[in-house]
Design an enzyme around this catalytic site. Structure first.
Site, short mmCIF file in Angstrom:
data_model
loop_
_atom_site.label_atom_id
_atom_site.label_comp_id
_atom_site.label_asym_id
_atom_site.label_seq_id
_atom_site.Cartn_x
_atom_site.Cartn_y
_atom_site.Cartn_z
N GLY A 1 13.66 -8.24 2.57
CA GLY A 1 12.26 -8.60 2.81
C GLY A 1 11.65 -9.30 1.61
N GLY B 1 11.40 -7.13 -1.59
CA GLY B 1 12.76 -6.93 -2.08
C GLY B 1 13.29 -8.18 -2.75
CB ALA C 1 6.38 -12.44 -1.91
CE LYS D 1 -2.07 -2.93 -1.58
NZ LYS D 1 -0.69 -3.00 -1.26
CG ASN E 1 -3.32 -4.50 5.91
OD1 ASN E 1 -4.05 -4.94 5.03
ND2 ASN E 1 -2.06 -4.27 5.70
CG ASN F 1 -6.44 -10.99 3.50
OD1 ASN F 1 -6.13 -10.73 4.66
ND2 ASN F 1 -5.63 -10.77 2.48
O1 PAF Z 1 -0.76 -5.89 3.35
C1 PAF Z 1 -1.27 -6.85 2.79
O2 PAF Z 1 -1.36 -7.96 3.29
C2 PAF Z 1 -1.74 -6.68 1.35
O3 PAF Z 1 -1.42 -5.38 0.92
C3 PAF Z 1 -3.23 -6.96 1.12
C4 PAF Z 1 -3.63 -6.35 -0.21
C5 PAF Z 1 -4.09 -6.40 2.21
C6 PAF Z 1 -3.49 -8.43 0.94
O4 PAF Z 1 -3.22 -9.20 2.07
#
Ligand code: PAF
Length: 300
Positions: free
Chosen positions: A9, A12, A123, A179, A187, A197
């Site tokens: 992924g 990774g 990434a 987090k 999300n 976002n």
């Molecule tokens: O899951 C994600 O996409 C990321 O953790 C975040 C921080 C929400 C940024 O897109």
């Protein structure tokens, strides 16, 4: 110190790039184990190519450190299927969005050392052999259990160097909850409304984000992690600004008709709330909407 990175992924592969650049001894383990090339684009070096030392999972025992940059819902299955290959002296590292896997890891591998981490490095893999690294992030790690003598200092040094800068915590749970709050707001909304976002700056989304933060703050407080809803909101909005042009991982999962990590993000919050006797209707509603989309997309 030999490192095993599980799976192919984006996170990774980012770890593999870091190991390659630092000339560390590492292997990428996949089910098929076919060696390949990785085309990398990053901010420092532009576009370049590196060999990916892929090996089959049967080589799992040949490493001291096993990093699991898998989706949260893959962790328990992976360990169940491969526990005969994992030795008690090996240290495992969890590195994914969401919470709830520490518990299953400890149950399945009670004798192993365990580290949990979180990173905001971004990434993206447009195809299986291409990796786009989006700028600099930061990472947080903490030992969950240290059952056997291990090279603790070396392991901390190695992990710190892979996704720098890294902070080590005596109790990683607060960093994981913070987090989790970011993921619980960004999300599902970006996935349900098919937006970037940055589009979550709009008032109609901010109202929902404030409500999610209030629910999370209540649960966190009950569990001993005092965070005012305002502080959570500020944190979420900072990530929204910093990643404004990105699509979240859940948005990408829904677009690609993949299973999402909702059970380990908002689902984990609701489960903890239930244990504390608290209600989380806004989180519950987001879960329902994502589940409805998953049902529509997935063949079960
Ligand atoms: O899951 C994600 O996409 C990321 O953790 C975040 C921080 C929400 C940024 O897109």
């Amino acid at each position: 110190m030999k490192i095993s990175i599980i799976g192919n992924g984006a996170v990774g592969n980012m770890l593999a790039v870091s190991c390659h650049l630092q000339k560390l001894d590492y292997q990428v383990l996949t089910r098929r184990g076919l060696a390949s090339e990785l085309k990398v684009t990053d901010g420092h070096n532009g576009q370049w190519q590196m060999p990916l030392p892929v090996a089959p999972l049967s080589k799992l025992s040949q490493s001291e450190l096993i990093i699991l940059p898998l989706k949260a819902y893959q962790i328990a299955d992976f360990i169940e299927q491969n526990c005969s290959l994992i030795q008690p002296q090996q240290t495992l590292v969890l590195l994914h969005n969401g919470m709830g896997t520490i518990e299953s890891c400890q149950q399945l591998l009670p004798s192993n050392n365990l580290i949990a981490g979180t990173t905001n490095y971004g990434a993206f893999k447009p195809d299986s052999s291409t990796l786009l690294i989006k700028g600099q992030g930061e990472s947080h790690f903490g030992w969950v259990t240290q059952q056997t003598d291990c090279h603790r200092q070396v392991i901390e040094q190695v992990l710190s160097s892979l996704l720098p800068p890294s902070t080590w915590h005596t109790d990683i749970r607060l960093a994981l909850w913070l987090k989790l709050a970011v993921n619980a707001c960004i999300n599902p909304l970006t996935a349900i409304y098919e937006v970037t976002n940055g589009e979550l700056r709009a008032e109609r989304f901010q109202t929902q984000i404030i409500a999610v933060c209030e629910e999370i703050s209540q649960v966190m407080k009950y569990l001993g992690f005092v965070q005012e809803p305002k502080a959570l909101l500020q944190r979420v909005n900072k990530v929204i600004e910093d990643t404004a042009d990105n699509f979240s991982s859940m948005n990408r999962d829904i677009v690609a008709k993949r299973l999402t990590e909702i059970d380990f993000i908002n689902g984990y919050i609701v489960k903890q709330a239930q244990l504390c006797g608290l209600a989380c209707p806004v989180n519950l509603n987001l879960i329902k909407q994502i589940k409805a989309m998953e049902r529509h997309y997935l063949p079960y």
